[in-house]
Design a protein around this motif. Structure first.
Motif, short mmCIF file in Angstrom:
data_model
loop_
_atom_site.label_atom_id
_atom_site.label_comp_id
_atom_site.label_asym_id
_atom_site.label_seq_id
_atom_site.Cartn_x
_atom_site.Cartn_y
_atom_site.Cartn_z
N SER B 95 0.86 -1.20 0.00
CA SER B 95 0.00 0.00 0.00
C SER B 95 0.89 1.24 0.00
CB SER B 95 -0.89 0.01 1.24
OG SER B 95 -0.10 0.26 2.40
N TRP B 96 0.28 2.36 -0.27
CA TRP B 96 1.02 3.63 -0.30
C TRP B 96 1.64 3.95 1.06
CZ3 TRP B 96 3.60 6.92 -2.93
CH2 TRP B 96 3.68 8.26 -2.59
N PRO B 97 0.90 3.85 2.17
CA PRO B 97 1.55 4.12 3.46
C PRO B 97 2.70 3.13 3.74
CG PRO B 97 -0.83 4.19 3.73
CD PRO B 97 -0.56 3.66 2.35
N GLU B 98 2.56 1.88 3.35
CA GLU B 98 3.67 0.93 3.54
C GLU B 98 4.90 1.36 2.73
OE1 GLU B 98 1.45 -3.28 4.77
OE2 GLU B 98 2.85 -3.24 3.09
N SER B 99 4.67 1.87 1.51
CA SER B 99 5.79 2.38 0.70
C SER B 99 6.51 3.51 1.41
CB SER B 99 5.29 2.91 -0.64
OG SER B 99 4.76 1.88 -1.43
N LEU B 100 5.73 4.44 1.97
CA LEU B 100 6.33 5.60 2.63
C LEU B 100 7.10 5.19 3.87
CD1 LEU B 100 3.33 8.05 2.34
CD2 LEU B 100 5.52 8.23 1.14
N VAL B 101 6.51 4.27 4.65
CA VAL B 101 7.17 3.82 5.88
C VAL B 101 8.48 3.12 5.51
CG1 VAL B 101 7.00 2.18 7.80
CG2 VAL B 101 5.07 3.69 7.27
N LYS B 102 8.45 2.31 4.46
CA LYS B 102 9.67 1.60 4.05
C LYS B 102 10.75 2.58 3.57
CE LYS B 102 11.69 -1.82 1.02
NZ LYS B 102 11.53 -2.85 -0.01
N ALA B 103 10.34 3.55 2.75
CA ALA B 103 11.31 4.54 2.25
C ALA B 103 11.94 5.30 3.41
CB ALA B 103 10.62 5.50 1.29
N TYR B 104 11.11 5.71 4.34
CA TYR B 104 11.56 6.53 5.47
C TYR B 104 12.48 5.75 6.40
CZ TYR B 104 10.96 9.51 9.64
OH TYR B 104 11.15 10.32 10.73
N LEU B 105 12.03 4.55 6.79
CA LEU B 105 12.81 3.75 7.73
C LEU B 105 14.06 3.17 7.05
CD1 LEU B 105 9.99 1.80 9.62
CD2 LEU B 105 11.26 3.82 10.41
N GLY B 106 13.91 2.79 5.79
CA GLY B 106 15.05 2.21 5.06
C GLY B 106 16.17 3.23 4.90
N ASP B 107 15.81 4.44 4.49
CA ASP B 107 16.80 5.52 4.39
C ASP B 107 17.50 5.71 5.73
OD1 ASP B 107 16.76 6.41 1.78
OD2 ASP B 107 16.23 8.47 2.30
N GLY B 108 16.71 5.70 6.80
CA GLY B 108 17.26 5.93 8.13
C GLY B 108 18.19 4.81 8.57
N LEU B 109 17.78 3.57 8.34
CA LEU B 109 18.61 2.41 8.73
C LEU B 109 19.95 2.45 8.02
CD1 LEU B 109 16.10 -0.60 8.63
CD2 LEU B 109 17.38 0.20 10.62
N GLY B 110 19.91 2.69 6.72
CA GLY B 110 21.14 2.77 5.94
C GLY B 110 22.04 3.87 6.48
N ALA B 111 21.44 5.01 6.77
CA ALA B 111 22.22 6.15 7.24
C ALA B 111 22.87 5.84 8.59
CB ALA B 111 21.32 7.38 7.34
N ASP B 112 22.13 5.19 9.51
CA ASP B 112 22.69 4.83 10.82
C ASP B 112 23.93 3.97 10.66
OD1 ASP B 112 20.60 6.04 12.08
OD2 ASP B 112 19.45 4.19 12.37
#
Lengths: 220, 220
Positions: B95-112
């Motif tokens: 779903s669209w909210p799942e896409s946004l959550v993945k983009a947001y958290l994935g970017d963050g995880l990689g950055a950490d």
């Protein structure tokens, strides 16, 4: 009529032209990103993905230009979504060389059209359009890959030449439909093109440049 | 060992780290571009497409950095394609909210992860990694959209919270598999992290930051 909030609102026909251009860029991004997934090598995938990203760079330039005049790019694009989606649906590439030929010729077709039109709008918009249409720098890559594909499989050449002609046909058909639905746009082209012959003259210009690009791909 | 052709070849483990990062960016581009197509509005589609394009900007920085030392980015990425693709296949948003959550958290995880690692490599590579991980500027957009989705449909909140925890689990599992397959990378993390506890310590750091991001999304 200007307000304290920003520069003068652009002419409605300018908003239409920038709306088509913006959605052209956004949908080109989408299709190139999808085609990139089919690349036979990681290097090819990275190249086509980079071409796709460049389209978004152009999209953002238009978005900011419109926003500065209080126009929402989504509103400007909305009338053109169905027709441009229909163009892409009717020209979905079925192989990597078809993807490259479409990206190369499509970029070129758009650039031809807008280069003509840029001369008929206000100077600020004209300058913007020229900037957005600057070569994304991947023409050489596409030319190289298409030549290599045709050398590896000579029977591809005829199929890709046919594909290139079909792309032109579909582009012209869809562009004519856009113009047919938007009276102001048709009138703008007739007035702008003057003695060079309106929509028909514009199509002749685009066709001639298309032929030259087909030659550069070795597909004429 | 340096040659006249360019700067010293980077340490093999540095090439591995940049290879994972580069393919992480390229595959994030691909997934974000695909998710953008599912956006409920043109504005949302343009935003996610722009996030995708930003990943390519980062990818290109790594590509150029490696090329300057004579390393082909495609070669550096190749060993990590299967595992990163497997992560994405196991976390395809529905779903669209799942896409946004993945983009947001994935970017963050990689950055950490890379922010930690950047301190253990040579200064030039460390500076590069910091630059590549700069916020793409769309966090605020994702936070706003996820909050709006949960307000519109409160039953979404639990589902998205579960989704966020699953994403962390899959990311950790896949990262552990990468490390398990690459001895040099494991050794590098153990040496680099020192007293903060090797791979396990790195995972704790990432988990804690993940929790904070979940809170900012209203999903804790």
């Amino acid at each position: 009529m200007t307000t304290d909030a920003g520069p003068a609102a652009p002419a409605p026909v300018t908003v239409e032209l920038l709306g088509v251009l913006a959605y052209g860029e956004l949908s080109a991004f989408d299709r190139l990103a999808e085609d990139a997934r089919q690349a036979p090598t990681l290097a090819g995938r990275a190249q086509l993905s980079t071409m796709a990203a460049a389209e978004i760079g152009h999209f953002r330039v238009i978005e900011e230009h419109l926003a500065a005049s209080g126009v929402d790019v989504a509103d400007a694009m909305a009338p053109f979504v169905a027709l441009i989606d229909s163009y892409h649906a009717s020209t979905a590439p079925r192989s990597w060389p078809e993807s490259l030929v479409k990206a190369y010729l499509g970029d070129g077709l758009g650039a031809d059209f807008y280069r003509e039109v840029a001369r008929w709008v206000d100077p600020a918009t004209g300058e913007l359009v020229q900037r957005v249409l600057a070569d994304t720098g991947y023409s050489a890559f596409a030319e190289r890959e298409v030549h290599a594909a045709c050398e590896a499989q000579p029977e591809q050449r005829d199929r890709l030449a046919l594909w290139g002609r079909r792309l032109l046909g579909e582009a012209v058909t869809h562009a004519q439909r856009v113009v047919a639905e938007r009276d102001e746009l048709a009138e703008f082209i007739v007035l702008g093109s003057g003695e060079s012959g309106g929509v028909a003259g514009l199509i002749r210009t685009v066709q001639s440049a298309h032929g030259k690009r087909m030659s550069r791909l070795g597909l004429s």
